[in-house]
Design a protein around this motif. Structure first.
Motif, PDB file in Angstrom:
ATOM      1  N   GLY A 182       2.504  10.032 -10.223  1.00  0.00           N
ATOM      2  CA  GLY A 182       1.797  10.040 -11.495  1.00  0.00           C
ATOM      3  C   GLY A 182       2.172   8.888 -12.419  1.00  0.00           C
ATOM      4  O   GLY A 182       2.028   8.985 -13.628  1.00  0.00           O
ATOM      5  N   ARG A 183       2.648   7.796 -11.831  1.00  0.00           N
ATOM      6  CA  ARG A 183       3.054   6.647 -12.638  1.00  0.00           C
ATOM      7  C   ARG A 183       2.138   5.458 -12.385  1.00  0.00           C
ATOM      8  O   ARG A 183       1.428   5.405 -11.386  1.00  0.00           O
ATOM      9  CB  ARG A 183       4.475   6.183 -12.255  1.00  0.00           C
ATOM     10  N   VAL A 184       2.201   4.508 -13.277  1.00  0.00           N
ATOM     11  CA  VAL A 184       1.532   3.225 -13.107  1.00  0.00           C
ATOM     12  C   VAL A 184       2.594   2.262 -12.567  1.00  0.00           C
ATOM     13  O   VAL A 184       3.720   2.242 -13.071  1.00  0.00           O
ATOM     14  CB  VAL A 184       0.978   2.715 -14.464  1.00  0.00           C
ATOM     15  N   PRO A 185       2.282   1.468 -11.550  1.00  0.00           N
ATOM     16  CA  PRO A 185       3.266   0.520 -11.033  1.00  0.00           C
ATOM     17  C   PRO A 185       3.720  -0.475 -12.103  1.00  0.00           C
ATOM     18  O   PRO A 185       2.908  -0.988 -12.868  1.00  0.00           O
ATOM     19  CB  PRO A 185       2.501  -0.193  -9.914  1.00  0.00           C
ATOM     20  N   LEU A 191       2.437   1.666  -3.489  1.00  0.00           N
ATOM     21  CA  LEU A 191       1.442   2.087  -4.480  1.00  0.00           C
ATOM     22  C   LEU A 191       1.071   3.558  -4.304  1.00  0.00           C
ATOM     23  O   LEU A 191       0.916   4.287  -5.290  1.00  0.00           O
ATOM     24  CB  LEU A 191       0.199   1.205  -4.400  1.00  0.00           C
ATOM     25  N   THR A 192       0.947   3.995  -3.067  1.00  0.00           N
ATOM     26  CA  THR A 192       0.638   5.401  -2.798  1.00  0.00           C
ATOM     27  C   THR A 192       1.748   6.305  -3.323  1.00  0.00           C
ATOM     28  O   THR A 192       1.484   7.320  -3.970  1.00  0.00           O
ATOM     29  CB  THR A 192       0.431   5.624  -1.282  1.00  0.00           C
ATOM     30  N   TRP A 229      -1.694  -2.622 -13.240  1.00  0.00           N
ATOM     31  CA  TRP A 229      -0.248  -2.473 -13.253  1.00  0.00           C
ATOM     32  C   TRP A 229       0.309  -2.796 -14.632  1.00  0.00           C
ATOM     33  O   TRP A 229      -0.243  -3.596 -15.380  1.00  0.00           O
ATOM     34  CB  TRP A 229       0.390  -3.385 -12.217  1.00  0.00           C
ATOM     35  N   ILE A 242       3.983   5.610  -5.705  1.00  0.00           N
ATOM     36  CA  ILE A 242       4.050   5.526  -7.167  1.00  0.00           C
ATOM     37  C   ILE A 242       2.927   6.344  -7.802  1.00  0.00           C
ATOM     38  O   ILE A 242       3.153   7.103  -8.752  1.00  0.00           O
ATOM     39  CB  ILE A 242       3.990   4.054  -7.625  1.00  0.00           C
ATOM     40  N   GLU A 243       1.719   6.219  -7.270  1.00  0.00           N
ATOM     41  CA  GLU A 243       0.581   6.956  -7.810  1.00  0.00           C
ATOM     42  C   GLU A 243       0.734   8.456  -7.576  1.00  0.00           C
ATOM     43  O   GLU A 243       0.333   9.263  -8.420  1.00  0.00           O
ATOM     44  CB  GLU A 243      -0.715   6.428  -7.221  1.00  0.00           C
ATOM     45  N   ASP A 303       0.824  -1.213   0.000  1.00  0.00           N
ATOM     46  CA  ASP A 303       0.000   0.000   0.000  1.00  0.00           C
ATOM     47  C   ASP A 303       0.856   1.260   0.000  1.00  0.00           C
ATOM     48  O   ASP A 303       0.567   2.221  -0.712  1.00  0.00           O
ATOM     49  CB  ASP A 303      -0.945   0.015   1.209  1.00  0.00           C
ATOM     50  N   GLU A 338      -5.183  -5.252 -11.380  1.00  0.00           N
ATOM     51  CA  GLU A 338      -4.760  -4.165 -10.491  1.00  0.00           C
ATOM     52  C   GLU A 338      -4.422  -2.894 -11.275  1.00  0.00           C
ATOM     53  O   GLU A 338      -4.209  -1.844 -10.682  1.00  0.00           O
ATOM     54  CB  GLU A 338      -3.550  -4.595  -9.654  1.00  0.00           C
TER      55      GLU A 338
END
Length: 171
Positions: free
Chosen positions: A59-62, A52-53, A92, A55-56, A49, A90
């Motif tokens: 402004g990117r996609v994991p 992901l927070t 990604w 990375i988002e 989590d 997900e």
């Protein structure tokens, strides 16, 4: 801020020592200890989590790769499809390298070239995480699995599992 997985479980704190002392003087009491896989699942999900927070927010996609066991050098199609479907659900991005595999047999992840390559890809920043079918693909031994989670976390990455650590265990 939460400590890393390695910092959380490396040493015993005063509560652990107090619990041990109490257990020694009260052997007749029933004690229930947390399943180590539940603890690791919670830690893994926390790291996931948090990554992901981060990375988002950038402004990117994991970006992820898949990690699988291969029998006789053949990539397992069903396992690969399940891991790929999970990553796509997900939202990604799956790395162009896609899947890393190791043969069955060697249980120590530090000795497996495929798993070492996954960790290298995360450390180098080419991918953000890895998707595996189960925790036992990384290691069937709790202590080795915990170490690998810590190494991936220290590299700034995450581990995602199609089937959580506690799936199929009796409640």
């Amino acid at each position: 801020m939460r400590q890393s997985i390695t910092a959380l479980h490396k040493g015993r704190d005063w509560m652990d020592r107090e619990r041990d002392l109490h257990a020694r003087f009260h052997p007749d009491e029933i004690r229930v200890e947390m399943d180590p896989l539940v603890r690791l699942m919670n830690d893994r999900r926390y790291v996931l989590d948090r990554c992901l927070t981060r990375i988002e927010a950038a402004g990117r996609v994991p970006r992820v790769c898949l990690y699988l066991f291969a029998a006789r050098g053949i990539e397992p199609a069903h396992s690969c499809d399940a891991a790929r479907d999970y990553a796509l659900q997900e939202g990604w991005q799956i790395s162009t390298l896609q899947a890393f595999t190791d043969p069955f047999g060697v249980t120590d992840p530090l000795l497996r070239p495929g798993w070492s390559a996954v960790r290298h890809q995360i450390r180098a920043g080419f991918i953000d995480g890895v998707v595996a079918l189960t925790h036992s693909v990384i290691s069937p031994h709790v202590d080795e699995y915990e170490l690998q989670l810590a190494l991936v976390e220290e590299s700034g990455g995450f581990v995602a599992l199609v089937t959580p650590e506690t799936a199929g265990t009796a409640s």
